[in-house]
Design a protein around this motif. Sequence first.
Motif, PDB file in Angstrom:
ATOM      1  N   PRO A  57       0.811  -1.222   0.000  1.00  0.00           N
ATOM      2  CA  PRO A  57       0.000   0.000   0.000  1.00  0.00           C
ATOM      3  C   PRO A  57       0.847   1.275   0.000  1.00  0.00           C
ATOM      4  O   PRO A  57       0.326   2.367  -0.225  1.00  0.00           O
ATOM      5  CB  PRO A  57      -0.797  -0.124   1.305  1.00  0.00           C
ATOM      6  N   ASP A  58       2.160   1.127   0.284  1.00  0.00           N
ATOM      7  CA  ASP A  58       2.985   2.331   0.495  1.00  0.00           C
ATOM      8  C   ASP A  58       4.264   2.306  -0.353  1.00  0.00           C
ATOM      9  O   ASP A  58       5.350   2.631   0.131  1.00  0.00           O
ATOM     10  CB  ASP A  58       3.328   2.484   1.975  1.00  0.00           C
ATOM     11  N   LYS A  59       4.117   1.901  -1.594  1.00  0.00           N
ATOM     12  CA  LYS A  59       5.208   1.969  -2.568  1.00  0.00           C
ATOM     13  C   LYS A  59       6.430   1.147  -2.166  1.00  0.00           C
ATOM     14  O   LYS A  59       7.577   1.564  -2.354  1.00  0.00           O
ATOM     15  CB  LYS A  59       5.612   3.432  -2.820  1.00  0.00           C
ATOM     16  N   GLY A  60       6.187  -0.011  -1.577  1.00  0.00           N
ATOM     17  CA  GLY A  60       7.275  -0.950  -1.374  1.00  0.00           C
ATOM     18  C   GLY A  60       7.867  -1.007   0.004  1.00  0.00           C
ATOM     19  O   GLY A  60       8.724  -1.863   0.266  1.00  0.00           O
ATOM     20  N   HIS A  61       7.452  -0.142   0.933  1.00  0.00           N
ATOM     21  CA  HIS A  61       7.967  -0.242   2.304  1.00  0.00           C
ATOM     22  C   HIS A  61       7.324  -1.410   3.052  1.00  0.00           C
ATOM     23  O   HIS A  61       8.001  -2.120   3.798  1.00  0.00           O
ATOM     24  CB  HIS A  61       7.702   1.061   3.072  1.00  0.00           C
ATOM     25  N   THR A  62       6.023  -1.573   2.842  1.00  0.00           N
ATOM     26  CA  THR A  62       5.269  -2.621   3.541  1.00  0.00           C
ATOM     27  C   THR A  62       4.579  -3.507   2.516  1.00  0.00           C
ATOM     28  O   THR A  62       3.917  -3.010   1.596  1.00  0.00           O
ATOM     29  CB  THR A  62       4.201  -1.993   4.470  1.00  0.00           C
ATOM     30  N   TRP A  63       4.758  -4.828   2.684  1.00  0.00           N
ATOM     31  CA  TRP A  63       4.111  -5.775   1.776  1.00  0.00           C
ATOM     32  C   TRP A  63       3.177  -6.678   2.582  1.00  0.00           C
ATOM     33  O   TRP A  63       3.523  -7.146   3.665  1.00  0.00           O
ATOM     34  CB  TRP A  63       5.153  -6.629   1.052  1.00  0.00           C
ATOM     35  N   LEU A  64       1.987  -6.891   2.050  1.00  0.00           N
ATOM     36  CA  LEU A  64       0.963  -7.673   2.720  1.00  0.00           C
ATOM     37  C   LEU A  64       0.594  -8.892   1.879  1.00  0.00           C
ATOM     38  O   LEU A  64       0.286  -8.762   0.692  1.00  0.00           O
ATOM     39  CB  LEU A  64      -0.306  -6.836   2.954  1.00  0.00           C
ATOM     40  N   GLY A  65       0.621 -10.066   2.512  1.00  0.00           N
ATOM     41  CA  GLY A  65       0.206 -11.293   1.832  1.00  0.00           C
ATOM     42  C   GLY A  65      -0.958 -11.913   2.591  1.00  0.00           C
ATOM     43  O   GLY A  65      -0.778 -12.392   3.716  1.00  0.00           O
ATOM     44  N   ILE A  66      -2.150 -11.880   2.000  1.00  0.00           N
ATOM     45  CA  ILE A  66      -3.336 -12.427   2.660  1.00  0.00           C
ATOM     46  C   ILE A  66      -3.327 -13.941   2.509  1.00  0.00           C
ATOM     47  O   ILE A  66      -3.271 -14.472   1.396  1.00  0.00           O
ATOM     48  CB  ILE A  66      -4.613 -11.802   2.079  1.00  0.00           C
ATOM     49  N   LYS A  67      -3.404 -14.657   3.657  1.00  0.00           N
ATOM     50  CA  LYS A  67      -3.156 -16.097   3.656  1.00  0.00           C
ATOM     51  C   LYS A  67      -4.406 -16.957   3.508  1.00  0.00           C
ATOM     52  O   LYS A  67      -4.301 -18.151   3.270  1.00  0.00           O
ATOM     53  CB  LYS A  67      -2.442 -16.484   4.961  1.00  0.00           C
ATOM     54  N   THR A  68      -5.581 -16.378   3.670  1.00  0.00           N
ATOM     55  CA  THR A  68      -6.782 -17.195   3.574  1.00  0.00           C
ATOM     56  C   THR A  68      -7.088 -17.569   2.128  1.00  0.00           C
ATOM     57  O   THR A  68      -6.899 -16.762   1.214  1.00  0.00           O
ATOM     58  CB  THR A  68      -8.006 -16.461   4.176  1.00  0.00           C
ATOM     59  N   GLU A  69      -7.555 -18.808   1.941  1.00  0.00           N
ATOM     60  CA  GLU A  69      -7.934 -19.261   0.606  1.00  0.00           C
ATOM     61  C   GLU A  69      -9.411 -19.029   0.318  1.00  0.00           C
ATOM     62  O   GLU A  69      -9.872 -19.287  -0.788  1.00  0.00           O
ATOM     63  CB  GLU A  69      -7.601 -20.760   0.451  1.00  0.00           C
ATOM     64  N   ASP A  70     -10.144 -18.567   1.327  1.00  0.00           N
ATOM     65  CA  ASP A  70     -11.558 -18.246   1.149  1.00  0.00           C
ATOM     66  C   ASP A  70     -11.655 -16.929   0.370  1.00  0.00           C
ATOM     67  O   ASP A  70     -11.176 -15.889   0.827  1.00  0.00           O
ATOM     68  CB  ASP A  70     -12.242 -18.119   2.511  1.00  0.00           C
ATOM     69  N   ALA A  71     -12.288 -16.967  -0.801  1.00  0.00           N
ATOM     70  CA  ALA A  71     -12.325 -15.791  -1.681  1.00  0.00           C
ATOM     71  C   ALA A  71     -13.036 -14.616  -1.021  1.00  0.00           C
ATOM     72  O   ALA A  71     -12.604 -13.456  -1.151  1.00  0.00           O
ATOM     73  CB  ALA A  71     -13.009 -16.154  -3.005  1.00  0.00           C
ATOM     74  N   ASP A  72     -14.119 -14.890  -0.300  1.00  0.00           N
ATOM     75  CA  ASP A  72     -14.862 -13.804   0.351  1.00  0.00           C
ATOM     76  C   ASP A  72     -14.034 -13.175   1.459  1.00  0.00           C
ATOM     77  O   ASP A  72     -13.967 -11.936   1.580  1.00  0.00           O
ATOM     78  CB  ASP A  72     -16.178 -14.342   0.928  1.00  0.00           C
ATOM     79  N   GLN A  73     -13.391 -14.009   2.272  1.00  0.00           N
ATOM     80  CA  GLN A  73     -12.555 -13.467   3.336  1.00  0.00           C
ATOM     81  C   GLN A  73     -11.380 -12.684   2.768  1.00  0.00           C
ATOM     82  O   GLN A  73     -10.998 -11.629   3.305  1.00  0.00           O
ATOM     83  CB  GLN A  73     -12.053 -14.604   4.225  1.00  0.00           C
ATOM     84  N   HIS A  74     -10.808 -13.180   1.685  1.00  0.00           N
ATOM     85  CA  HIS A  74      -9.691 -12.483   1.034  1.00  0.00           C
ATOM     86  C   HIS A  74     -10.135 -11.088   0.595  1.00  0.00           C
ATOM     87  O   HIS A  74      -9.444 -10.082   0.859  1.00  0.00           O
ATOM     88  CB  HIS A  74      -9.205 -13.289  -0.171  1.00  0.00           C
ATOM     89  N   PHE A  75     -11.299 -11.011  -0.033  1.00  0.00           N
ATOM     90  CA  PHE A  75     -11.809  -9.713  -0.487  1.00  0.00           C
ATOM     91  C   PHE A  75     -12.079  -8.774   0.687  1.00  0.00           C
ATOM     92  O   PHE A  75     -11.704  -7.590   0.656  1.00  0.00           O
ATOM     93  CB  PHE A  75     -13.096  -9.917  -1.292  1.00  0.00           C
ATOM     94  N   LEU A  76     -12.716  -9.298   1.743  1.00  0.00           N
ATOM     95  CA  LEU A  76     -13.069  -8.455   2.886  1.00  0.00           C
ATOM     96  C   LEU A  76     -11.830  -7.931   3.600  1.00  0.00           C
ATOM     97  O   LEU A  76     -11.788  -6.762   4.016  1.00  0.00           O
ATOM     98  CB  LEU A  76     -13.943  -9.247   3.867  1.00  0.00           C
ATOM     99  N   LEU A  77     -10.810  -8.781   3.740  1.00  0.00           N
ATOM    100  CA  LEU A  77      -9.575  -8.329   4.388  1.00  0.00           C
ATOM    101  C   LEU A  77      -8.848  -7.289   3.542  1.00  0.00           C
ATOM    102  O   LEU A  77      -8.361  -6.279   4.059  1.00  0.00           O
ATOM    103  CB  LEU A  77      -8.652  -9.526   4.637  1.00  0.00           C
ATOM    104  N   ALA A  78      -8.773  -7.547   2.238  1.00  0.00           N
ATOM    105  CA  ALA A  78      -8.102  -6.586   1.349  1.00  0.00           C
ATOM    106  C   ALA A  78      -8.819  -5.252   1.382  1.00  0.00           C
ATOM    107  O   ALA A  78      -8.189  -4.186   1.443  1.00  0.00           O
ATOM    108  CB  ALA A  78      -8.061  -7.138  -0.071  1.00  0.00           C
ATOM    109  N   ARG A  79     -10.137  -5.275   1.356  1.00  0.00           N
ATOM    110  CA  ARG A  79     -10.914  -4.033   1.402  1.00  0.00           C
ATOM    111  C   ARG A  79     -10.718  -3.308   2.723  1.00  0.00           C
ATOM    112  O   ARG A  79     -10.568  -2.082   2.771  1.00  0.00           O
ATOM    113  CB  ARG A  79     -12.405  -4.344   1.186  1.00  0.00           C
ATOM    114  N   LEU A  80     -10.716  -4.067   3.833  1.00  0.00           N
ATOM    115  CA  LEU A  80     -10.524  -3.475   5.154  1.00  0.00           C
ATOM    116  C   LEU A  80      -9.166  -2.796   5.254  1.00  0.00           C
ATOM    117  O   LEU A  80      -9.057  -1.640   5.700  1.00  0.00           O
ATOM    118  CB  LEU A  80     -10.648  -4.563   6.222  1.00  0.00           C
ATOM    119  N   LEU A  81      -8.117  -3.500   4.844  1.00  0.00           N
ATOM    120  CA  LEU A  81      -6.765  -2.941   4.953  1.00  0.00           C
ATOM    121  C   LEU A  81      -6.597  -1.708   4.069  1.00  0.00           C
ATOM    122  O   LEU A  81      -5.965  -0.724   4.469  1.00  0.00           O
ATOM    123  CB  LEU A  81      -5.737  -4.010   4.583  1.00  0.00           C
TER     124      LEU A  81
END
Length: 430
Positions: free
Chosen positions: A141-165
């Motif tokens: 989210p900040d041009k390479g300082h912080t990288w986030l890897g969402i680990k859940t394989e549930d598509a809905d949870q993945h979307f909700l977490l990405a949207r929240l963050l």
Amino acid sequence: MSSTESQAVTHFRGHTCRDLYKSIFDSDVPEQVVRQLPAQSLYMVVKSTGLQSSSDIILMASLEQCRLLTDFDLWNGDTLNEDNLWEWLALTDETESLELLQKFVKIVDLKLLAILIEKYVEVKVFEEPTEQPPGKGFHTPDKGHTWLGIKTEDADQHFLLARLLALIFESSAELFYQLISIMSVATNSMLEEESFQERQKRLAAEGVPEPEVASMLHAPYSVAEAKADIEGKRERGHIDDIRSIEPLIYEARMTKLFAELVRVVPDRDDVEMEFTYLMNAAVVRWGIDFSNQESVLDVAERIKGAINIALEKLTAGTGYALKEIYAALGLSKLYRLGLTDLMVLRTKARKIPLEGVGGLKDSQPAMFGALAGAREAFPVMPMYLNDDGSLEQEHGVLPAGHRPFTTVRSVETVNGLLDQVSVIAAQGES
């Protein structure tokens, strides 16, 4: 309080969740009506309607009300109810805007979000920004300082977490960095425990007693003690520092003497406030989650049944009037009196060895059902067992389910059936 709000309060007296919901949206100013409701009443309306169908109500509610809604909804005992948390994260309005999610981030305990992030998000922080992702599926989210890897394989949870963050970062980068750094200074168990303790304090201010107090409200109480209190004209204690939660009282079915008591007491507010406090104490004492509204209302019926038993015992042949009994004992002592009889049944049922009584299910359903119901933490009767011991059938079939004890005769009937089961069990052991 405005005249409109005052009228709404009067209109709400004795109403159920459905009535409250209708009253909100029949009002010219629904937001004012929502905001004058106790948070617990509002929560029961939301649960009866369904969270996903309550976006309008949640948008109208104050931040403090919404914070308490999550206090009621996001816990299984002292553990985070993750399923319910995901449901809150999925809330949207009809236009699919992010207003509800923004409001949720403002009111939810951020420690709970940190627990979710720790569980489902891998975070990589670099002193120098990099364009190379540290792994598949990572984004920054900040041009390479912080990288986030969402680990859940549930598509809905993945979307909700990405949207929240994304929403948190765009709203407040400072808050975003605080959230992802919490994991380095506290474990999930520490965060959960601290969050739970804070939640307990907030709910205590709303009329939900702490476990120690709840246990005191379930202590044994005898007929002799009750008569002494009545004869001595002792004045009951008063609960006057909480707001009554009418759906707790009027959503569940009434028993005869309890309903009559509500009608004849000079101050109905006193009854409603005390029953609210008693109900919340029972929810705590019996380990029920507020989010399980069916179980909450089931306990409400059991409490009314216990109170009805106590009133029946104290009015039969004594000359005591309902108002006189209530003035001396209040609902709490009446509940304890009726519950004491039920706890005697429970003790008796649990002393009966179960070996050799399994065959009663088909041959003697009244005995088997009486034993099974009496062994529960808060004893009940099988639905098919009448107070006089006869069996109620529907098209030749015994109905499933249970019902509360509500009369002295029902207690006597089950007590007699337990005596018979004891004899059978003893014969089986010999």
